[in-house]
Design a protein around this motif. Structure first.
Motif: not given
Length: 269
Positions: A175-185, A203-210
């Motif tokens: 549930c955390s989507w930490a991977i998306a934040k890491e990949m963004t940066n 559910w995908a957050n904005d980072a995942v959708k981007a």
């Protein structure tokens, strides 16, 4: 379950029918993907999958558990099936290597993975299409390892097929989507990971959708229903298995919701 292999030996026609009902196109469920455990002799929620390589110098053995045989038999029915593997733990000789240094640990872990890849091909002709690089439901994303692992596969020359073509899935979180934040940066991590995988969250957050929209990263629901769950015993169920948590209607709703709200194109049980 490895008990399924008892059918293969004692009731081969029943085994074949079970496998056809699961994997044959236009016949049964028509499943198209298998995710198996890279065994390490540790508890993985509902059993222990035998380790494929118990010491540094032991040759890998992919016949100890059921997963590799199961995948090979499924591929014989439908050659287009994609195959992934994920670790819950790792053998002691690998964890001991990390006590020396991170570099030693990464080298040992890669040796374990590669030995399994080589032996799976030598024994069953299996070509892995995907590897879930992180540990199952780890507390944090192992960024350095994922980058290291993808790079080693890409540069591998002693290979049975093109290991660099194997797609990397990360990171099987809850549930955390930490991977998306890491990949963004982190551009190196973004380049290493092909597919974002999440457990128990449609559910995908904005980072995942981007990442999906801007970089073409696939998004998967990499664990949707635990194998130990029985829908008819679920909370608010009437016993039919159709309603209540993890009942058929709930799962169907999640599949729809995962695509609409999560951009997810794979639902794994």
């Amino acid at each position: 379950s490895r008990l399924l292999l008892d059918y293969k030996v004692e009731h081969p026609h029943a085994y074949e029918e079970i496998m056809r009902l699961l994997f044959q196109k236009d016949y049964g469920a028509g499943l198209t993907h298998i995710k198996l455990e890279l065994g390490a002799d540790v508890n993985s929620s509902s059993g222990t999958e035998p380790c494929t390589k118990r010491s540094l110098n032991e040759p890998a053995d992919v016949t100890r558990g059921a997963g590799f045989q199961f995948a090979a038999d499924a591929k014989a029915i439908n050659p287009d099936i994609t195959i992934d593997m994920l670790r819950w733990g790792e053998p002691k000789w690998v964890t001991d290597a990390f006590s020396v240094s991170q570099e030693n640990g990464f080298k040992a872990r890669y040796k374990w993975y590669k030995a399994a890849l080589d032996k799976a091909y030598n024994t069953y002709g299996i070509k892995f299409t995907h590897i879930s690089a992180d540990a199952n439901e780890a507390a944090k994303v192992d960024t350095d390892w994922i980058i290291y692992f993808a790079d080693r596969l890409e540069k591998e020359t002693d290979e049975r097929y093109d290991y660099g073509a194997i797609k990397i899935v990360a990171s099987d979180e809850i549930c955390s989507w930490a991977i998306a934040k890491e990949m963004t940066n982190n551009e190196k991590l973004r380049d290493a990971v092909d597919i974002l995988g999440e457990h128990y969250n449609t559910w995908a957050n904005d980072a995942v959708k981007a990442l999906n929209h801007d970089y073409g990263k696939e998004v998967w629901y990499t664990e949707g229903v635990a194998s130990t769950n029985i829908a008819k015993l679920a909370v608010n169920s009437n016993g039919s298995g159709l309603n209540g948590t993890n009942g058929a209607l709930d799962v169907c709703n999640r599949i729809i919701n995962a695509y609409y709200n999560g951009r997810m194109t794979m639902y794994e049980y």
